[in-house]
Design a protein around this motif. Sequence first.
Motif, PDB file in Angstrom:
ATOM      1  N   ARG A 107       0.857  -1.191   0.000  1.00 28.33           N
ATOM      2  CA  ARG A 107       0.000   0.000   0.000  1.00 28.33           C
ATOM      3  C   ARG A 107       0.894   1.242   0.000  1.00 28.33           C
ATOM      4  NH1 ARG A 107      -2.735  -4.013   1.932  1.00 28.33           N
ATOM      5  NH2 ARG A 107      -4.978  -4.125   1.819  1.00 28.33           N
ATOM      6  N   VAL A 108       0.744   2.062  -1.017  1.00 25.97           N
ATOM      7  CA  VAL A 108       1.593   3.234  -1.203  1.00 25.97           C
ATOM      8  C   VAL A 108       0.852   4.468  -0.717  1.00 25.97           C
ATOM      9  CG1 VAL A 108       2.741   4.684  -2.920  1.00 25.97           C
ATOM     10  CG2 VAL A 108       2.780   2.195  -3.159  1.00 25.97           C
ATOM     11  N   GLU A 109       1.576   5.276   0.043  1.00 22.95           N
ATOM     12  CA  GLU A 109       1.018   6.556   0.496  1.00 22.95           C
ATOM     13  C   GLU A 109       1.884   7.669  -0.076  1.00 22.95           C
ATOM     14  OE1 GLU A 109       1.087   8.982   4.600  1.00 22.95           O
ATOM     15  OE2 GLU A 109       0.018   7.069   4.718  1.00 22.95           O
ATOM     16  N   LEU A 110       1.242   8.585  -0.773  1.00 20.87           N
ATOM     17  CA  LEU A 110       1.926   9.734  -1.348  1.00 20.87           C
ATOM     18  C   LEU A 110       1.589  10.954  -0.512  1.00 20.87           C
ATOM     19  CD1 LEU A 110       0.976   9.155  -5.118  1.00 20.87           C
ATOM     20  CD2 LEU A 110       3.080   8.447  -3.953  1.00 20.87           C
ATOM     21  N   SER A 111       2.615  11.707  -0.131  1.00 18.48           N
ATOM     22  CA  SER A 111       2.359  12.941   0.620  1.00 18.48           C
ATOM     23  C   SER A 111       3.296  14.027   0.105  1.00 18.48           C
ATOM     24  CB  SER A 111       2.550  12.713   2.123  1.00 18.48           C
ATOM     25  OG  SER A 111       3.850  12.248   2.403  1.00 18.48           O
ATOM     26  N   GLY A 112       2.870  15.243   0.272  1.00 20.09           N
ATOM     27  CA  GLY A 112       3.628  16.391  -0.226  1.00 20.09           C
ATOM     28  C   GLY A 112       2.696  17.285  -1.006  1.00 20.09           C
ATOM     29  N   THR A 113       3.261  17.962  -2.016  1.00 20.65           N
ATOM     30  CA  THR A 113       2.444  18.898  -2.802  1.00 20.65           C
ATOM     31  C   THR A 113       2.553  18.573  -4.288  1.00 20.65           C
ATOM     32  OG1 THR A 113       4.272  20.465  -2.938  1.00 20.65           O
ATOM     33  CG2 THR A 113       2.691  20.785  -1.134  1.00 20.65           C
ATOM     34  N   ALA A 114       1.516  18.961  -5.006  1.00 17.03           N
ATOM     35  CA  ALA A 114       1.481  18.855  -6.465  1.00 17.03           C
ATOM     36  C   ALA A 114       1.132  20.237  -7.010  1.00 17.03           C
ATOM     37  CB  ALA A 114       0.436  17.830  -6.893  1.00 17.03           C
ATOM     38  N   PRO A 115       1.608  20.561  -8.220  1.00 18.80           N
ATOM     39  CA  PRO A 115       1.343  21.907  -8.748  1.00 18.80           C
ATOM     40  C   PRO A 115      -0.122  22.125  -9.120  1.00 18.80           C
ATOM     41  CG  PRO A 115       2.555  20.594 -10.356  1.00 18.80           C
ATOM     42  CD  PRO A 115       2.467  19.787  -9.095  1.00 18.80           C
ATOM     43  N   ASP A 116      -0.821  21.057  -9.493  1.00 16.85           N
ATOM     44  CA  ASP A 116      -2.231  21.188  -9.874  1.00 16.85           C
ATOM     45  C   ASP A 116      -2.917  19.834  -9.720  1.00 16.85           C
ATOM     46  OD1 ASP A 116      -1.605  19.668 -12.249  1.00 16.85           O
ATOM     47  OD2 ASP A 116      -0.858  21.547 -13.140  1.00 16.85           O
ATOM     48  N   SER A 119      -1.673  16.958 -12.050  1.00 18.95           N
ATOM     49  CA  SER A 119      -0.401  16.380 -11.603  1.00 18.95           C
ATOM     50  C   SER A 119      -0.623  15.476 -10.403  1.00 18.95           C
ATOM     51  CB  SER A 119       0.593  17.485 -11.245  1.00 18.95           C
ATOM     52  OG  SER A 119       0.895  18.263 -12.376  1.00 18.95           O
ATOM     53  N   ARG A 120      -1.530  15.897  -9.537  1.00 14.73           N
ATOM     54  CA  ARG A 120      -1.854  15.076  -8.364  1.00 14.73           C
ATOM     55  C   ARG A 120      -2.398  13.721  -8.825  1.00 14.73           C
ATOM     56  NH1 ARG A 120      -6.153  13.805  -5.166  1.00 14.73           N
ATOM     57  NH2 ARG A 120      -5.765  13.704  -2.933  1.00 14.73           N
ATOM     58  N   THR A 124      -0.923   9.467  -8.797  1.00 11.40           N
ATOM     59  CA  THR A 124      -1.664   8.257  -8.433  1.00 11.40           C
ATOM     60  C   THR A 124      -1.558   7.217  -9.539  1.00 11.40           C
ATOM     61  OG1 THR A 124      -3.229   9.517  -7.095  1.00 11.40           O
ATOM     62  CG2 THR A 124      -3.936   7.345  -7.809  1.00 11.40           C
ATOM     63  N   VAL A 125      -1.725   7.653 -10.790  1.00 10.31           N
ATOM     64  CA  VAL A 125      -1.662   6.736 -11.937  1.00 10.31           C
ATOM     65  C   VAL A 125      -0.269   6.107 -12.025  1.00 10.31           C
ATOM     66  CG1 VAL A 125      -1.718   6.620 -14.460  1.00 10.31           C
ATOM     67  CG2 VAL A 125      -3.478   7.887 -13.225  1.00 10.31           C
ATOM     68  N   LEU A 126       0.779   6.911 -11.866  1.00  8.43           N
ATOM     69  CA  LEU A 126       2.150   6.394 -11.939  1.00  8.43           C
ATOM     70  C   LEU A 126       2.421   5.382 -10.824  1.00  8.43           C
ATOM     71  CD1 LEU A 126       4.099   9.681 -12.791  1.00  8.43           C
ATOM     72  CD2 LEU A 126       3.680   7.725 -14.313  1.00  8.43           C
ATOM     73  N   ALA A 127       1.950   5.689  -9.621  1.00  7.52           N
ATOM     74  CA  ALA A 127       2.170   4.773  -8.486  1.00  7.52           C
ATOM     75  C   ALA A 127       1.424   3.460  -8.682  1.00  7.52           C
ATOM     76  CB  ALA A 127       1.745   5.443  -7.183  1.00  7.52           C
ATOM     77  N   LYS A 128       0.194   3.536  -9.176  1.00  4.85           N
ATOM     78  CA  LYS A 128      -0.594   2.311  -9.389  1.00  4.85           C
ATOM     79  C   LYS A 128       0.004   1.424 -10.469  1.00  4.85           C
ATOM     80  CE  LYS A 128      -5.186   3.718  -7.865  1.00  4.85           C
ATOM     81  NZ  LYS A 128      -6.590   3.966  -8.265  1.00  4.85           N
ATOM     82  N   LEU A 140      -1.511  14.043  -1.487  1.00  7.52           N
ATOM     83  CA  LEU A 140      -0.872  15.240  -2.039  1.00  7.52           C
ATOM     84  C   LEU A 140      -1.849  16.413  -1.972  1.00  7.52           C
ATOM     85  CD1 LEU A 140       0.857  13.742  -5.217  1.00  7.52           C
ATOM     86  CD2 LEU A 140       1.934  14.399  -3.054  1.00  7.52           C
ATOM     87  N   THR A 141      -1.317  17.537  -1.640  1.00  7.57           N
ATOM     88  CA  THR A 141      -2.127  18.771  -1.634  1.00  7.57           C
ATOM     89  C   THR A 141      -1.709  19.617  -2.831  1.00  7.57           C
ATOM     90  OG1 THR A 141      -0.548  19.882  -0.162  1.00  7.57           O
ATOM     91  CG2 THR A 141      -2.414  18.773   0.871  1.00  7.57           C
TER      92      THR A 141
END
Length: 146
Positions: A107-116, A119-120, A124-128, A140-141
């Motif tokens: 289970r992958v958790e992404l945290s941090g910021t995305a420009p839009d 991109s957010r 998700t698509v890249l991680a999946k 991601l915020t």
Amino acid sequence: MQRKLRIPALTAALLATAVLAACGESGEPTLGQRVDNTVNQVGQAANQMGQDAKQAAQEVQAAGEKAADVMARDATDAAITAKVNAALAADDRLSALGIDVDTTGGRVELSGTAPDEASRERATVLAKAVEGVVEVENRLTIRSQS
């Protein structure tokens, strides 16, 4: 006269029989019985020790298997994290961002910021797409434009 000798002889024989019977019923075990009891106790103790050793061996084996499973899972999670980081780094819009990737049990958790938002979602698509990923939690915020 024979009759007079029979009574004391019978009495003596009965007395001797009673004494012998009393000696045999002293209640204390003979040396042979004590040896037999000791041999039985040692045998029982040896059987118990064998059972305890077998159980301990099974517990050690189970603990080793569990440790191996944990190590394999952790190695797999580390590989997934590395692959997701590589996929994010290869993306033009996400490569310069500080996105933290944590993986537990696939289970992958992404945290941090995305420009839009696009991109957010791309993160998700890249991680999946990474092999072994079971689920992606995208925390991601969107970075505010200043």
